[in-house]
Scaffold this active site. Structure first.
Site, mmCIF file in Angstrom:
data_model
loop_
_atom_site.group_PDB
_atom_site.id
_atom_site.type_symbol
_atom_site.label_atom_id
_atom_site.label_comp_id
_atom_site.label_asym_id
_atom_site.label_seq_id
_atom_site.Cartn_x
_atom_site.Cartn_y
_atom_site.Cartn_z
ATOM 1 N N THR A 33 0.858 -1.199 0.000
ATOM 2 C CA THR A 33 0.000 0.000 0.000
ATOM 3 C C THR A 33 0.890 1.244 0.000
ATOM 4 O O THR A 33 1.977 1.228 0.585
ATOM 5 C CB THR A 33 -0.910 -0.028 1.244
ATOM 6 O OG1 THR A 33 -1.801 -1.127 1.107
ATOM 7 C CG2 THR A 33 -1.727 1.257 1.376
ATOM 8 N N GLY A 34 0.381 2.321 -0.636
ATOM 9 C CA GLY A 34 1.130 3.577 -0.658
ATOM 10 C C GLY A 34 1.428 3.981 -2.092
ATOM 11 O O GLY A 34 1.102 3.253 -3.035
ATOM 12 N N GLY A 90 6.059 -0.760 -0.175
ATOM 13 C CA GLY A 90 6.888 0.397 0.106
ATOM 14 C C GLY A 90 7.273 0.426 1.585
ATOM 15 O O GLY A 90 6.951 -0.488 2.339
ATOM 16 N N ALA A 91 7.969 1.482 1.996
ATOM 17 C CA ALA A 91 8.317 1.652 3.415
ATOM 18 C C ALA A 91 8.503 3.137 3.687
ATOM 19 O O ALA A 91 8.752 3.924 2.769
ATOM 20 C CB ALA A 91 9.595 0.894 3.750
ATOM 21 N N LYS A 102 6.961 1.103 8.830
ATOM 22 C CA LYS A 102 5.870 1.155 7.871
ATOM 23 C C LYS A 102 4.600 1.628 8.569
ATOM 24 O O LYS A 102 4.528 1.665 9.787
ATOM 25 C CB LYS A 102 5.639 -0.237 7.269
ATOM 26 C CG LYS A 102 6.701 -0.588 6.223
ATOM 27 C CD LYS A 102 6.415 -1.889 5.506
ATOM 28 C CE LYS A 102 5.061 -2.001 4.895
ATOM 29 N NZ LYS A 102 4.693 -0.915 3.973
ATOM 30 N N GLY A 104 2.837 4.530 7.313
ATOM 31 C CA GLY A 104 2.520 5.916 6.972
ATOM 32 C C GLY A 104 1.168 6.026 6.268
ATOM 33 O O GLY A 104 0.454 7.013 6.411
ATOM 34 N N GLY A 105 0.821 4.980 5.539
ATOM 35 C CA GLY A 105 -0.477 4.957 4.854
ATOM 36 C C GLY A 105 -1.569 4.299 5.678
ATOM 37 O O GLY A 105 -2.689 4.118 5.191
ATOM 38 N N GLU A 111 -0.376 -5.228 6.132
ATOM 39 C CA GLU A 111 0.942 -5.333 5.485
ATOM 40 C C GLU A 111 1.847 -6.314 6.233
ATOM 41 O O GLU A 111 2.557 -7.099 5.624
ATOM 42 C CB GLU A 111 1.612 -3.955 5.434
ATOM 43 C CG GLU A 111 0.978 -3.016 4.420
ATOM 44 C CD GLU A 111 1.483 -1.585 4.499
ATOM 45 O OE1 GLU A 111 1.356 -0.880 3.506
ATOM 46 O OE2 GLU A 111 1.993 -1.173 5.560
ATOM 47 N N LYS A 129 14.407 7.266 1.760
ATOM 48 C CA LYS A 129 13.842 6.414 2.823
ATOM 49 C C LYS A 129 14.932 5.707 3.639
ATOM 50 O O LYS A 129 14.636 5.094 4.661
ATOM 51 C CB LYS A 129 12.909 5.360 2.210
ATOM 52 C CG LYS A 129 11.758 5.916 1.364
ATOM 53 C CD LYS A 129 10.667 6.443 2.233
ATOM 54 C CE LYS A 129 9.468 7.001 1.476
ATOM 55 N NZ LYS A 129 8.710 6.034 0.728
HETATM 56 C C1 5RP Z 1 1.484 2.151 4.140
HETATM 57 C C2 5RP Z 1 2.942 2.024 4.129
HETATM 58 C C3 5RP Z 1 3.661 2.554 2.924
HETATM 59 O O1 5RP Z 1 4.364 1.513 2.339
HETATM 60 C C4 5RP Z 1 4.600 3.634 3.344
HETATM 61 O O2 5RP Z 1 3.855 4.637 4.006
HETATM 62 C C5 5RP Z 1 5.336 4.238 2.135
HETATM 63 O O3 5RP Z 1 4.433 4.947 1.351
HETATM 64 P P1 5RP Z 1 4.894 5.708 0.038
HETATM 65 O O4 5RP Z 1 5.305 4.667 -0.947
HETATM 66 O O5 5RP Z 1 3.650 6.463 -0.389
HETATM 67 O O6 5RP Z 1 6.005 6.625 0.415
HETATM 68 O O7 5RP Z 1 3.568 1.519 5.017
HETATM 69 O O8 5RP Z 1 0.941 1.732 5.361
#
Ligand code: 5RP
Length: 260
Positions: A33-34, A90-91, A102, A104-105, A111, A129
């Site tokens: 996700t993200g 992603g991370a 992880k 942020g989303g 996940e 990152k």
């Molecule tokens: C969602 C996550 C995402 O992987 C993380 O926030 C990175 O997001 P982005 O690719 O938009 O930078 O952990 O829960």
């Protein structure tokens, strides 16, 4: 199309493209996700459409599920899949041992469950990152709404004796209301600045009543693919101890997403 992307999106695009090329016919794939994972889903959808790639995807959020269906990926549940060949996600931060923050989303719970069910976990990210020590990005923890202020107090007490630099905790909000995860829970963001012992903190947080899961992913990630805005990609494999460099042709990929 890539000509119109910002440098950071070109970096995410490139990492995601490299990861999508690792996916093989017949695989059951955990879909992260993200914004970076969204590029992956689009790349995979493109391969399904153009090459007839046959995969089954297990999304880690309702957002990813919607996008995966839109681009033509066969979506199944984790219970239907059982185990997964690979998860690509992603991370928010990764360190040299490929331990992660992880969430942020707001999708950290699904996940982490999906990552734990996978033979291989690949993280796709832009170079920003990478950190020396985890913790500059606020650590998300998913908590049950019932008694969440009590849970917050307990976490505050725990942090007093933890090896961290900051201790401020905020409830994640969305349009003036608490942000609610796909599992119906809240997210507390822990502003720690620096986490001295991520493994210990991850274990201690998950002992707390009310805490469902935390955003520290320890020993779960096998590879990280770092993308750069000029199409360069670097793949680090923590198990093999190898680093591979590659190049994504941004011009060749120019018309891939003209419909987005
Ligand atoms: C969602 C996550 C995402 O992987 C993380 O926030 C990175 O997001 P982005 O690719 O938009 O930078 O952990 O829960």
């Amino acid at each position: 199309m890539t000509g119109e992307l910002s440098p950071i999106d070109k970096a995410k695009f490139s990492a995601a493209k490299r990861a999508a090329d690792m996916v093989e016919d017949g695989m059951r794939v955990g879909l992260g996700t993200g914004s970076t994972a969204a590029w992956l889903v689009r790349h995979l959808g493109d391969r399904v459409r153009d090459e007839g790639l046959r995969i089954q995807g297990v999304p880690t959020s309702s957002r990813t599920s919607q996008l995966a269906r839109q681009v033509g990926i066969d979506v199944i549940t984790l219970d239907e899949a059982g185990t997964l060949s690979i998860t690509i996600d992603g991370a928010d931060e990764f360190d040299r041992n490929l331990n992660l923050i992880k969430g942020g989303g707001g999708a950290l719970l699904q996940e982490k469950i999906v990552a734990a069910a996978s033979e291989e976990v690949v993280i796709i990210a832009d170079a920003a990152k990478e950190v020396g020590t985890l913790g500059a990005f606020p650590l998300p923890i998913e908590v049950i709404p019932f008694g969440w202020t009590t849970t917050q107090m307990l976490v505050e007490e725990l942090l007093v004796s933890a090896d961290v630099m900051g201790r401020r905790i905020t409830l994640r909000m969305n349009a003036g209301k608490p942000f609610v995860t796909d599992e119906g829970n809240y997210i507390l963001d822990l502003h720690l600045s620096r986490i001295g012992n991520a493994r210990q903190l991850a274990m201690a947080l998950n002992q707390m009543p009310g805490v469902v899961e935390n955003g520290l992913f320890i020993d779960l990630c096998d590879k990280v693919i770092i993308g750069y805005s000029d199409g360069r990609v670097e793949t680090r494999d923590i198990n093999q101890g190898t680093v591979e460099e590659g190049q994504i042709d941004l011009i060749e990929n120019d018309n891939l997403f003209s419909d987005i």
